[in-house]
Design a protein around this motif. Structure first.
Motif, PDB file in Angstrom:
ATOM      1  N   SER A 169       0.817  -1.206   0.000  1.00 42.86           N
ATOM      2  CA  SER A 169       0.000   0.000   0.000  1.00 42.86           C
ATOM      3  C   SER A 169       0.858   1.268   0.000  1.00 42.86           C
ATOM      4  N   MET A 172       2.225   2.050  -3.551  1.00 40.90           N
ATOM      5  CA  MET A 172       1.366   2.136  -4.736  1.00 40.90           C
ATOM      6  C   MET A 172       1.654   3.386  -5.564  1.00 40.90           C
ATOM      7  N   ARG A 192      -3.939  -1.500  -3.017  1.00 36.66           N
ATOM      8  CA  ARG A 192      -4.419  -0.125  -3.117  1.00 36.66           C
ATOM      9  C   ARG A 192      -3.737   0.725  -2.043  1.00 36.66           C
ATOM     10  N   TRP A 201      -5.488   4.149  -8.157  1.00 29.54           N
ATOM     11  CA  TRP A 201      -5.034   2.742  -8.062  1.00 29.54           C
ATOM     12  C   TRP A 201      -4.939   2.137  -9.470  1.00 29.54           C
ATOM     13  N   LEU A 218      -5.200  -6.833  -8.634  1.00 24.69           N
ATOM     14  CA  LEU A 218      -5.471  -5.686  -7.763  1.00 24.69           C
ATOM     15  C   LEU A 218      -5.910  -6.196  -6.398  1.00 24.69           C
ATOM     16  N   GLU A 220      -7.655  -4.875  -2.814  1.00 28.10           N
ATOM     17  CA  GLU A 220      -8.264  -3.888  -1.901  1.00 28.10           C
ATOM     18  C   GLU A 220      -7.879  -4.292  -0.479  1.00 28.10           C
TER      19      GLU A 220
END
Ligand code: PEP
Ligand code: MN
Length: 317
Positions: A169, A172, A192, A201, A218, A220
């Motif tokens: 994170s 990113m 993210r 993102w 990806l 989350e």
């Protein structure tokens, strides 16, 4: 702008030649693919020459993008489960987890060897020896390894031991790291940013894909909000939103969203219900002894309950 070439493509040399002849500053990253990142703004005539040399290449790459491991991550019937400790700490710890995962039919083990810790006083990870431990345990148990890269200088080491390379994170927004990962032939799990919008993102993922690596997953993992009772707030809406906006698999990490192990199971189930292609959770044989993220780690028994619940739910695997 970022351009990418197959390693042996003769156009790479011509393209770099045009840049050099015209005094354009650029960065060249030469790994499984070559990625050229142009700095500054070349004259229109130079841009035209570059486009001429480059023509058609991006399309070619898109057609070649499906690797076996990567295509299996897109959810058809099976939900992908990735589990393991926050950090690789010892052989005993990793072997306990790896054996358990094999016994329960989980195919992916996670574990960081380079750890992005909030405090510089905290455990920073075992480095390459940690990667050696996790990759050996994975080989013995038929598992794939997911591990984080924090810096460009670690990419080659990660590629040696990990099957999927995680971008955390905090990284990113690290565009030079993202660009460099465009040049490797391994799936990249892009978390993210904790304060990133969904569009930011997805734009971050383009730094990897423009470099030629379209094996992007990806993840989350919760965003910062005003709510203090959880470490982050799991943005469930981001799962279907991201899936609508791109064709990459989207997975959820309820552990870093929750920051506490007592709500990881409901958040994992909710993520599966929201359409996640996979779930990544932190699991530790003895959470109280964990050197990082101990409050959010599931015990092996709790993880077993999660697996049963996911397997029994209509949206699970
Ligand atoms: C991790 O996966 O252990 C980690 C550091 O995650 P994040 O980057 O989401 O904080
Ligand atoms: Mn962690």
């Amino acid at each position: 702008m970022i351009y990418s070439f197959e390693k042996t493509d003769p156009a790479k040399t011509r393209f770099v030649g045009v840049l050099r002849d015209n005094g354009v500053e650029f960065e060249l990253i030469d790994k499984d693919r070559a990625v050229v990142r142009i700095l500054g703004s070349p004259e229109p005539s130079v841009r035209r020459s570059l486009i001429q040399v480059y023509e058609g290449r991006r399309k070619l790459r898109m057609e070649q993008s499906n690797g076996d491991l990567y295509s299996s991550l897109k959810r058809s019937e099976e939900l992908t489960i990735i589990a393991g400790p926050c950090s690789v700490e010892s052989e005993e710890q990793i072997h306990a987890v790896a054996g358990f995962l094999r016994e329960h039919g989980v195919g992916f083990i996670r574990g960081g060897a380079f750890k992005p810790r909030t405090s510089p006083e905290s455990f920073q990870g075992m480095g390459e020896s940690g990667l050696r431990i996790i990759s050996e345990a994975a080989r013995e148990n038929g598992l794939r390894v997911v591990s984080e890269v924090m810096d460009r200088s670690q990419i080659d080491t990660l590629c040696k031991y990990a099957d999927i390379i995680q971008i955390g994170s905090r990284n990113m927004f690290n565009y030079t790291l993202l660009t460099a990962l465009g040049s490797v032939d391994k799936p990249v799990l892009l978390k993210r940013g904790m304060a990133a919008t969904i569009d930011e993102w997805l734009k971050a993922s383009e730094y990897v894909s423009l470099g030629g690596n379209e094996k992007i997953i990806l993840c989350e993992r919760g965003i910062r909000t005003f709510e203090p009772s959880t470490r982050n707030t799991l943005d469930l809406a981001a799962i279907p939103m991201a899936k609508m906006k791109c064709s990459y698999p989207v997975i959820a990490d309820p552990s870093h969203a929750a920051g506490r192990n007592d709500i990881v199971i409901p958040l994992a189930l909710a993520s599966a219900a929201a359409g996640a292609d996979g779930i990544m959770v932190e699991v530790h044989p003895d959470p109280n002894a964990a050197l990082s993220d101990r409050n959010q780690a599931l015990t092996l028994d709790q993880f077993k309950v999660l697996l049963q619940k996911l397997r029994n739910s209509p949206t699970g695997s």
